[in-house]
Design an enzyme around this catalytic site. Structure first.
Site, PDB file in Angstrom:
ATOM      1  CG  HIS A 117     -13.593  27.714   2.634  1.00 33.96           C
ATOM      2  ND1 HIS A 117     -13.223  28.010   1.361  1.00 33.96           N
ATOM      3  CD2 HIS A 117     -12.931  28.554   3.441  1.00 33.96           C
ATOM      4  CE1 HIS A 117     -12.370  29.001   1.393  1.00 33.96           C
ATOM      5  NE2 HIS A 117     -12.172  29.346   2.639  1.00 33.96           N
ATOM      6  CD  GLU A 152       0.050  33.235  20.382  1.00 31.20           C
ATOM      7  OE1 GLU A 152      -0.555  32.370  19.734  1.00 31.20           O
ATOM      8  OE2 GLU A 152       0.263  34.385  19.954  1.00 31.20           O
ATOM      9  CG  ASP A 202       1.221  29.153  18.344  1.00 30.86           C
ATOM     10  OD1 ASP A 202       1.590  28.239  17.587  1.00 30.86           O
ATOM     11  OD2 ASP A 202       0.452  30.052  17.980  1.00 30.86           O
ATOM     12  CB  CYS A 216      -7.585  32.284  24.303  1.00 26.49           C
ATOM     13  SG  CYS A 216      -6.060  32.967  23.649  1.00 26.49           S
TER      14      CYS A 216
HETATM   15  C1  PEP Z   1      -2.779  29.589  20.694  1.00 28.94           C
HETATM   16  O1  PEP Z   1      -1.685  29.593  20.121  1.00 28.94           O
HETATM   17  O2  PEP Z   1      -3.003  28.971  21.750  1.00 28.94           O
HETATM   18  C2  PEP Z   1      -3.916  30.333  20.113  1.00 28.94           C
HETATM   19  C3  PEP Z   1      -5.050  30.480  20.757  1.00 28.94           C
HETATM   20  O3  PEP Z   1      -3.751  30.843  18.868  1.00 28.94           O
HETATM   21  P1  PEP Z   1      -3.902  29.984  17.516  1.00 28.94           P
HETATM   22  O4  PEP Z   1      -4.375  28.611  17.893  1.00 28.94           O
HETATM   23  O5  PEP Z   1      -4.866  30.735  16.675  1.00 28.94           O
HETATM   24  O6  PEP Z   1      -2.503  30.001  17.004  1.00 28.94           O
HETATM   25 MG    MG Z   2      -1.317  30.954  18.479  1.00 26.21          MG
END
Ligand code: PEP
Ligand code: MG
Length: 563
Positions: free
Chosen positions: A191, A433, A457, A504
């Site tokens: 946190h 992913e 991922d 993303c």
């Molecule tokens: C990803 O896997 O690229 C993603 C954006 O999700 P997270 O990083 O939350 O697993």
């Molecule tokens: Mg992810």
């Protein structure tokens, strides 16, 4: 000059004198008392708890007034600790059994509780030990009549150095006085680190050698981008810091100039530059950095730092608030992505051998359908207040996607039955992913409105390299041809079906990859808000056609070419 390293927890560089927080400000003495005096100790304890509760209540109110709901939620956890009858009973029992002073009983009881949490396997629960220590210090402060703020002596801008910083102390840090902070313990997902990033305070955590090397008043150079602390920096480093500071100011000015400029390539291709956020108050950063939209709202943040699942009303309020704060900018909310490295203590997800390959994200939601539909209903309802889309994480194939969409239809029917207003034309996308999803993107595309590639991922699953394991991080290569080909495969499948592809994962915010990604066919890039101007600057100087030629001709090459 000495160099220490830790985990880079919050970006930015700073130079200043160390302000050492002494953890055991008031060493607690054990006093044996008469039994009547011991009775009075219970009253003293109760009074101190009330004062601590009052103080915590005021902090929560201030955070809520500042729109920092999530941070307020973190501190609310401490209020619950104070309210815990078991804890008070244990303190009372200790006072009675040994006829001791309240300070000693508090110190011992809280220490035992903290030790219990420190032993736990779960990262989140281990972090709770920190909250317990924080509450203990607060109660002890009121018992001894002194101010409970360990930062009371901080009067000039300094770099705070501590064994650990509790979330409530962090949330009270005054940005004018705290140039940055370094702690000996902690993690990137604690946190405290989350708060530091939100507040824009540079930080390095988990620096083992910190306390044995840094004295109160020592001059420090702290680099939160690299996770480095230099003790008594020499003139060369000072001038380097000065250059870095000037460059940061200049960059901020240049960023301001292009904030309102549309992100188009030199040959007129518009690329949507979006932000990754995790709570309603983050909407401010989207506006600040010129984000056009939110490409990823990690909804699991709303589920953390609590003792129970947020209900439909709570979730609806949070999504609605975010949509309203975004003031018409579109937002893609990813449904609960829990499991892997993210756990919730109130969900009994069993310990797994391979949590990243295990019961996480959509797999959990499709098993716990009530939880899933509660979130879907909240999102559908919030969609009335802004252009919200829904995105499912960790889809591995068509069956999963169709099962998730069935739940969405069911959630709509439930709202129809209740006669509640909701967004009927909700757009639905999935994260790509998992390689199996990329390889079957042509089958998935007809059933979605968009894809968003989660490279964090996707890279780990494609190259079989644990994204959390430092030892194999040299293999974590976004330039691997397998990764680039999968990205292209997804874009091609989407193009055939008239759908768009965003990204993303962290790669989307890396300006060194902007040309490659545009060349491969990605048309939306979603990243940490502060990265947006950096990527935009590169984009404004690129030709989409040239990028495409370069990227596509490289895909058959035997070696990575995008260096
Ligand atoms: C990803 O896997 O690229 C993603 C954006 O999700 P997270 O990083 O939350 O697993
Ligand atoms: Mg992810």
């Amino acid at each position: 000059m000495k160099r220490l390293t830790g985990i880079p927890a919050s970006p930015g560089a700073t130079l200043g004198k160390a302000f050492r927080l002494e953890e055991n400000r008031s060493a607690v003495e054990k006093k044996h008392l008469s039994s009547e005096r011991a009775e009075r100790e219970k009253e003293r304890f109760k009074a101190a708890v009330n004062k601590a509760a009052e103080q915590i209540g005021a902090i929560i109110k201030k955070l809520q007034d500042d729109g920092l709901e999530n941070e307020a939620g973190i501190i609310e956890g401490q209020m619950m600790l104070l309210d815990d009858p078991q804890l008070s009973d244990d303190v009372f029992r200790q006072i009675e059994a040994e006829s001791v002073n309240a300070e000693w009983a508090v110190s011992e009881t809280f220490r035992n509780y903290a030790a219990m949490f420190e032993q736990m396997d779960d990262d989140y629960l281990r972090e709770r030990a920190n909250d317990i220590a924080d509450v203990k210090q607060r109660v002890l402060g009121f018992l001894s009549g002194e101010s409970a703020s360990p930062l009371a002596g901080l009067t000039e801008p300094s770099v705070v150095v501590a064994h650990d910083l509790t979330p409530s102390v962090t949330s009270q840090l005054d940005k004018k006085l705290v140039l940055g902070f370094a702690t000996a313990t902690g993690s990137k997902t604690s946190h405290t680190s989350i708060l530091a990033r939100t507040m824009g305070i540079p930080a390095v955590v988990a620096c083992n050698e910190l306390l044995s090397n840094v004295k109160h008043g020592t001059e420090l150079f702290l680099d939160g981008d690299e996770g480095v602390i230099m003790i008594e920096p020499d003139d060369v480093l000072r001038s380097l810091y000065e250059e870095k500071r000037k460059a940061t100011v200049k960059e901020a000015e240049k960023n301001e100039e292009i904030r309102g400029v549309k992100a188009v390539t030199t040959d007129g291709t518009h690329i949507e530059l979006a932000a990754n956020i995790g709570r309603p108050s983050d909407a401010a950063y989207v506006h600040e950095h010129g984000g056009e939209s939110v490409g990823l709202f990690r909804s699991e943040f709303l589920f953390m730092d609590r003792s129970s699942m947020p209900n439909e009303e709570e979730q609806f309020a949070a999504y609605r608030e975010t949509a309203e704060k975004l003031d018409g900018k579109p937002m893609i909310v990813r449904t609960l992505d829990i499991g892997g490295d993210k756990s919730l203590d109130y969900l009994s997800i069993p310990h797994e051998m391979n949590p990243f390959l295990g019961w996480r994200a959509i797999r959990y939601c499709l098993a716990e359908k009530d939880t899933f539909r509660t979130q879907l209903r909240a999102l559908l309802r919030a969609g009335v207040y802004g252009p919200i889309s829904i995105m499912f994480p960790m889809i591995s194939g068509l069956d999963e996607l169709l099962a998730a969409k069935d739940q969405l239809l069911l959630a709509m029917r439930e709202l129809d039955e209740r006669g509640v207003e909701y967004r009927k034309d909700m757009k639905v996308g999935i994260m790509i992913e998992i390689p199996s999803a990329a390889l079957t993107a042509d089958l998935l595309a007809p059933h979605v409105d968009f894809f968003s590639i989660g490279t964090n991922d996707l890279i780990q699953y494609t190259i079989a390299v644990d994204r959390m394991n430092e030892k194999v991080s040299y293999l974590y290569n976004p330039n691997h041809l397998a990764v680039l080909r999968l990205i292209r495969m997804v874009c091609e499948a989407a193009e055939k079906h008239g759908k768009w592809v965003g990204m993303c994962g962290e790669l989307a915010g890396d300006p060194a990859f902007t040309e490659t990604l545009i060349g491969l066919g990605v048309t939306e890039l979603s990243m940490s808000p502060a990265q947006i101007p950096k990527v935009k600057r590169v984009l404004l100087g690129l030709s989409a056609q040239a990028a495409k030629q370069k990227a596509l001709s490289s895909l058959g090459c035997p070696a990575p070419v995008f260096r």
